[in-house]
Design an enzyme around this catalytic site. Structure first.
Site, PDB file in Angstrom:
ATOM      1  CG  ASP A   1     -37.919  -8.895   2.139  1.00  0.00           C
ATOM      2  OD1 ASP A   1     -38.833  -8.704   1.253  1.00  0.00           O
ATOM      3  OD2 ASP A   1     -37.638  -9.958   2.512  1.00  0.00           O
TER       4      ASP A   1
ATOM      5  CB  CYS B   1     -39.745  -5.826   0.380  1.00  0.00           C
ATOM      6  SG  CYS B   1     -41.327  -6.983   1.347  1.00  0.00           S
TER       7      CYS B   1
ATOM      8  CB  CYS C   1     -43.481 -12.156  -3.313  1.00  0.00           C
ATOM      9  SG  CYS C   1     -43.025 -12.998  -1.023  1.00  0.00           S
TER      10      CYS C   1
ATOM     11  CG  HIS D   1     -40.142 -14.508   1.627  1.00  0.00           C
ATOM     12  ND1 HIS D   1     -39.488 -13.266   0.932  1.00  0.00           N
ATOM     13  CD2 HIS D   1     -39.497 -15.320   1.900  1.00  0.00           C
ATOM     14  CE1 HIS D   1     -39.493 -12.739   2.375  1.00  0.00           C
ATOM     15  NE2 HIS D   1     -38.836 -13.821   2.918  1.00  0.00           N
TER      16      HIS D   1
HETATM   17  N1  DGL Z   1     -40.465 -10.194   0.233  1.00  0.00           N
HETATM   18  C1  DGL Z   1     -41.958 -10.149   0.177  1.00  0.00           C
HETATM   19  C2  DGL Z   1     -42.142  -9.517  -0.952  1.00  0.00           C
HETATM   20  O1  DGL Z   1     -41.906  -9.619  -1.497  1.00  0.00           O
HETATM   21  C3  DGL Z   1     -42.631  -9.901   1.442  1.00  0.00           C
HETATM   22  C4  DGL Z   1     -42.624 -11.301   1.783  1.00  0.00           C
HETATM   23  C5  DGL Z   1     -43.655 -11.003   3.764  1.00  0.00           C
HETATM   24  O2  DGL Z   1     -42.704 -10.393   4.653  1.00  0.00           O
HETATM   25  O3  DGL Z   1     -44.999 -11.383   3.408  1.00  0.00           O
HETATM   26  O4  DGL Z   1     -43.486  -9.296  -0.319  1.00  0.00           O
END
Ligand code: DGL
Length: 261
Positions: A9, A72, A179, A181
């Site tokens: 990620d 990600c 996402c 995160h």
């Molecule tokens: N965790 C990421 C995702 O699933 C990316 C977040 C990022 O770097 O903008 O999209």
């Protein structure tokens, strides 16, 4: 001994997927690659993110991984399915599992998806959900990644931004956290969306998909090695919001990454 599984990620978000993978595949070893020197991916051009994904996959292949999980959504939207076709080991992304998670729980057929600008603008979620006959509302929430990376998931700032992005949502019964995160700020998202909307993420369905193909017991003892392109103390600090990191954290010079493979 079975080879490790590589997971990557832009930052700590993929640790939410790693956690689910470790639960489903307790005997496997993992390598987690966190590209913290280049986070966020969500506002970068598609071709650039695609290039990052290929570089990281080449690095992971050098570490002799058995498979790669693109933990990600942004990298999945930008680099798949091409990366899977170009890589000699199985590659999973997190978008198909996110779509599947929503399909399983929606009753009304009206589904929302939130993600980075890159993911939402790529339109991959919207296309896949519509292909299942679902109505889709899509919203980019670019600042959420910063909140998580800065350890501000439970803050007044998070609350204000969540209201800004989500308050005017249409009538949906399911929201995909598109996402990796976002599960970290799930409590704030839940407060804004209300109890009537089910929040789903890709972590568990991704782990199911991997476990269906790879034997769960790699006789490796379930170790994790972390590689980070940014600072190690900052990574450890941020990862604390997702339960911290076990195992060594090894810094990598991102400018040398392209030398791999
Ligand atoms: N965790 C990421 C995702 O699933 C990316 C977040 C990022 O770097 O903008 O999209």
């Amino acid at each position: 001994m079975a080879k490790p599984i590589g997971v990557f990620d832009s930052g700590v978000g993929g640790l939410t997927v790693l956690k689910a993978l470790r639960e489903k595949l307790p005997g496997r070893d993992f390598i987690y690659f966190s590209d913290t020197a280049r986070v966020p991916y969500g506002r970068k051009p598609r071709e650039m993110v695609r290039g990052f994904a290929y570089e990281i996959a080449a690095f992971l292949l050098q570490q002799e991984v058995a498979a790669i999980v693109v933990a990600c959504n942004t990298a999945s939207a930008c680099a798949l399915p091409g990366l899977a076709g170009d890589t000699p080991v199985p590659v999973w992304g997190v978008i198909d599992p996110g779509v599947e998670a929503a399909r399983r729980v929606t009753l009304s057929g009206r589904v929302g998806v939130i993600g980075t600008k890159g993911t939402i603008e790529a339109g991959v979620y919207q296309d896949k959900l519509r292909a299942l006959g679902l109505d889709v509302w899509a919203q980019a929430c670019p600042m959420f990644v910063h909140l998580v990376e800065e350890g501000l998931a439970e803050s007044d700032e998070a609350e204000v931004l969540a209201r800004h992005y989500l308050e005017n949502h249409p009538d949906i019964d399911t929201l995909i956290l598109g996402c990796t995160h976002y599960p970290v700020i799930q409590p704030v998202i839940r407060r804004v969306m209300g109890e009537g909307v089910r929040l789903v993420s890709s972590a568990e369905v991704t782990a199911e998909a991997v476990a269906a193909v790879l034997p769960p017991d790699g006789s490796g003892g379930g170790s994790v090695i972390h590689y980070v392109t940014g600072g190690v103390p900052a990574y450890r600090h941020t990862a604390a919001v997702i339960g911290g990191v076990e195992g060594p954290v090894i810094p990598l010079d991102v400018s040398r990454l392209g030398d791999a493979g």
